[in-house]
Design an enzyme around this catalytic site. Structure first.
Site, PDB file in Angstrom:
ATOM      1  N   ASP A 228       0.883  -1.161   0.000  1.00  0.00           N
ATOM      2  CA  ASP A 228       0.000   0.000   0.000  1.00  0.00           C
ATOM      3  C   ASP A 228       0.927   1.218   0.000  1.00  0.00           C
ATOM      4  O   ASP A 228       2.106   1.124   0.365  1.00  0.00           O
ATOM      5  CB  ASP A 228      -0.964   0.012   1.189  1.00  0.00           C
ATOM      6  CG  ASP A 228      -2.139   0.960   0.918  1.00  0.00           C
ATOM      7  OD1 ASP A 228      -2.043   1.793  -0.011  1.00  0.00           O
ATOM      8  OD2 ASP A 228      -3.148   0.880   1.632  1.00  0.00           O
TER       9      ASP A 228
HETATM   10  C1  BGC Z   1      -4.888   3.462  -0.050  1.00  0.00           C
HETATM   11  C2  BGC Z   1      -4.979   2.481  -1.216  1.00  0.00           C
HETATM   12  C3  BGC Z   1      -4.719   3.206  -2.503  1.00  0.00           C
HETATM   13  C4  BGC Z   1      -3.371   3.884  -2.420  1.00  0.00           C
HETATM   14  C5  BGC Z   1      -2.993   4.632  -3.675  1.00  0.00           C
HETATM   15  C6  BGC Z   1      -3.610   4.260  -0.071  1.00  0.00           C
HETATM   16  O1  BGC Z   1      -3.624   5.265   0.882  1.00  0.00           O
HETATM   17  O2  BGC Z   1      -4.995   2.765   1.169  1.00  0.00           O
HETATM   18  O3  BGC Z   1      -6.226   1.850  -1.233  1.00  0.00           O
HETATM   19  O4  BGC Z   1      -4.805   2.315  -3.572  1.00  0.00           O
HETATM   20  O5  BGC Z   1      -3.367   4.814  -1.346  1.00  0.00           O
HETATM   21  O6  BGC Z   1      -3.741   5.783  -3.824  1.00  0.00           O
END
Ligand code: BGC
Length: 748
Positions: A228
């Site tokens: 993530d």
């Molecule tokens: C989120 C993800 C997301 C990623 C990219 C993170 O903060 O938890 O779900 O895909 O950011 O934007």
């Protein structure tokens, strides 16, 4: 891309491939022809970055269609809806040159308070897994990669980047992992995204058990694990644990650390090569942008409306208040009717191509049907207007109409990625409007827009109909109008329980945790598994949903198809006068085995379209897993021998018909030790009779009274470890005898 292998790259080049170049792309190695891969959110639409964009939705991304988010798709109970969303999102992704769309999210809705529940499907792992699998298969068949997230146990937003989800293994295996497992084994997603949180103390990004032993060795995942965004703390530890690509870009230190670790011998270069090979394989998705969005804009908006209508849940419909009759005078009340709430905040926030407000869609349909429509704002979301004046205006509009339709729900600020809610209550001003309108109107319909469950208490009984619209995407206003007028017959069912009180939720005392830990004390008793097992009344159970027609479940049979597998056969009929869709929900109930089972668990489902008067027999497969529990002692899935009830429910509480099966199950034989209990010893199929025989030899003949007394004594010592018990029988059985018997139990 030319034939590039890790061997044809230098260590520095290889290390550079394992960390992002910027927010959405990977580093290319231009000299070797390795392209940059574009990974963008997701899941229910794309967020192509423009120069000023960022993932928190503060700056706009380029326009795309916002399809119904997972909370809505979950309520459709229809893999076809999920698949059509996945395929359409993939098409838009390709038009923007996006190679991987970050989603779907398959985390379980452990608490209704989780701020990101709008992005997840359900409180049930089967429903979540089946829908996500359909989404991923459809997306990937359009040559766009998916990223199943957030792996794993990311069930809250509070302290999501560092909290430890302390979950026992049975709950992980039975509740929190199966949706991931299904997607991985059935859809082979291009990537899996690890979560921010820790699991039993170990960060997901450094969790070798999760990322390598479970994901790759047990489930056979051969795609790429991406972090993530910002989830990697220790780059080298993460790589060693099985995390391939750290996103987004860092300050350059990640690459340096990998190179240094290889040079110092701390990390094998083969570990780097393995991850690089996965990045190179993912590059296979790289293709030029198709620029096809413009052609599809109109078509995708219409698709978003059609799919959204499949997701709407009709919760209550007293006296046939809905659908609206053609000549009724309609008062539309509430700011959400004009300023629709249709998506959640954070990284999934889409800059839409267009939006449909419900009041406009109602007016358009009313023009065809001949209804008169008035509109009153009812309440002001920004509290800028005189609340009492708005209330009075709403009540008078309601009085002058035959039916009032009140739009209520949660504002964007009330729920979002990044934080959890603290209450299930609707804003008090809205409740006041609902009650005032209900008192004034001949009939009142409430339409809800919310990403997480809201309480219906305090006004539920005062209104005639309730339509749960969740967040329906950019064309949701049109879908609501279709349902209100009956152009679409509602067929959505709850993918999560609506409880009477927040306090009834099984996670209540352990949410959102304290001192860096959230204890999943309820174990496998999540959502309806808990409410059913403790017989707690709920406002609307998991699986509930009404229709404008009526259905009957006529026959249920179950046939064994293997040792511990079966097929359930169910006949369903549309007994009303409209075409409609019925969800056949098959639950399995048992008390077999040594662990406490939930009262019943959803094990198969299918959605059936039926014309008026039509009936159909459907067959649903119940595989071994439908009967199994995860045995933490044996470290595997086990079917306990015994009776199993196959129940077809209108929802998780109301069982329409059932049948039963007896399964042979697995022989649960555990090797004995001196710490095994007396009961373990005597019930062991080989050792038990041996030991009994030896004891009988050494004991005098017993009268029936003595035998009864001995049996009672045995119950007292049943749970005593053999180590202690042996003292009482030392005159008959020696430690040597016991050791020989232990050997015998290991052979079995
Ligand atoms: C989120 C993800 C997301 C990623 C990219 C993170 O903060 O938890 O779900 O895909 O950011 O934007």
């Amino acid at each position: 891309m030319p034939d590039v292998t890790p061997d044809s790259l230098s260590l520095d080049e290889k290390a550079s491939l394992l960390t992002g170049r910027d927010f959405s792309t990977t580093n290319p190695v231009e000299t070797a022809g390795v392209p940059s891969i574009v990974l963008v959110d997701g899941p229910h639409g794309v967020r192509p970055p423009d120069a000023a964009a960022d993932h928190l939705g503060i700056n706009a991304s380029l326009p795309a269609t916002c399809f119904p988010p997972a909370v809505a798709v979950g309520s459709s109970w229809d893999p076809d809806v999920a698949a059509r969303v996945g395929a359409a999102v993939a098409h838009e992704a390709r038009s923007y040159g996006i190679h991987v769309v970050l989603g779907p999210g398959v985390n379980i809705k452990r608490s209704p308070l989780c701020g990101r529940n709008f992005e997840y499907y359900s409180e049930d792992p089967l429903l979540s897994g089946v829908l996500a699998t359909a989404h991923v298969q459809a997306m990937q068949s359009e040559s766009v990669g998916a990223s199943v997230k957030h792996f794993a146990a990311n069930n809250q937003e509070h302290e999501r980047m560092r909290i430890s989800a302390d979950v026992d293994e049975r709950a992980l295996r039975e509740i929190y992992l199966p949706a991931f497992e299904r997607v991985v084994t059935e859809a082979q997603p291009a990537t899996v995204m690890c979560s921010y949180n820790r699991i039993n103390g170990v960060p997901a990004s450094e969790n070798h058990w999760l990322l390598t032993e479970v994901l790759r060795e047990e489930w056979g995942f051969d795609g790429l694990v991406v972090s993530d965004w910002g989830a990697v703390g220790d780059r080298v530890a993460a790589l060693a644990a099985g995390l391939d690509l750290a996103m987004p870009a860092d300050d350059g230190t990640g690459t340096v650390k990998i190179v240094e670790a290889v040079r110092s011998g701390e990390l094998g270069e083969d570990v780097v090569d393995r991850s690089v090979a996965r990045v190179l394989a993912l590059s296979g998705l790289v293709a030029d942008a198709t620029n096809g969005l413009k052609d599809k804009e109109e078509e995708h908006h219409a698709l978003a409306r059609e799919l959204a209508a499949e997701c709407v849940v009709l919760l209550r419909n007293e006296g046939g208040a809905l659908p609206l009759s053609p000549d009724a005078r309609i008062a539309v009340i509430g700011e959400f009717a004009a300023a629709p709430r249709f998506q959640g905040g954070g990284s999934s926030h889409i800059n839409t191509t267009r939006t449909t407000a419900a009041v406009d869609a109602i007016r358009a349909l009313a023009a065809d049907e001949g209804n008169a429509v008035s509109y009153a704002r009812g309440y002001a979301l920004d509290a800028s207007a005189d609340a009492q004046a708005l209330l009075a205006e709403a009540a008078s509009a309601a009085r002058a109409a035959d039916v009032a339709v009140v739009f209520a729900g949660l504002d964007e600020r009330d729920e979002s990625e990044g934080y959890d809610r603290e209450t299930l209550d609707l804003p008090a001003a809205q409740v006041e409007v609902i009650r005032a309108v209900a008192a004034a109107a001949a009939r009142t319909v409430v339409v809800l827009s919310n990403g997480g469950v809201v309480s219906l208490e305090g006004w539920h009984d005062e209104v005639d109909a309730i339509v749960e619209g969740w967040l329906l995407g950019q064309a949701g206003g049109g879908a609501i109008a279709d349902v209100l007028f009956g152009a679409a017959n509602p067929s959505g069912h709850l993918a999560e329980t609506i409880p009477m009180r927040l306090q009834d939720n099984p996670s209540y005392l352990n949410f959102p945790g304290e001192n860096g830990h959230v204890r999943y004390g309820e174990g496998v008793m999540v959502g309806y598994r808990h409410y059913n097992s403790v017989e707690l009344p709920v406002r609307y159970p998991f699986g509930h949903g009404l229709s404008y027609t009526t259905f009957e479940t006529r026959e249920v049979t179950a046939t064994l198809t293997g040792d511990d597998t079966a097929t359930a056969s169910v006949t369903v009929a549309n007994t009303g006068s409209r075409a409609g869709k019925h969800v056949v929900q098959v639950y399995v109930a048992t008390t077999a085995g040594p662990v406490r089972r939930p009262t019943r668990e959803l094990r198969a489902f299918t959605k059936v379209a039926l014309a008026p008067g039509e009936s159909r027999t459907v067959e649903l497969a119940l595989d071994r897993r439908a009967f199994a529990y995860y045995d933490i002692v044996q470290g595997g899935w086990t079917v306990a021998g015994g009776d199993y009830r196959i129940q077809v429910g209108r929802n998780a509480v109301d069982i329409a018909a059932e049948t039963s099966l007896t399964l042979a199950g697995d022989a649960i034989v555990r090797p004995l030790s001196l710490d095994s209990t007396v009961n373990d010893w005597f019930s062991h199929p080989v050792v038990g009779p041996e030991l009994m025989g030896r004891l009988a030899q050494g004991m005098p003949e017993q009268s029936p009274e003595e035998a009864e007394e001995n049996a009672r004594m045995m119950r007292m010592v049943d749970s005593m470890p053999m180590r202690q018990f042996v003292g009482f029988i030392a005159h008959i059985v020696t430690t040597e005898h016991l050791e020989a018997l232990i050997g015998l139990s290991h052979e079995g």
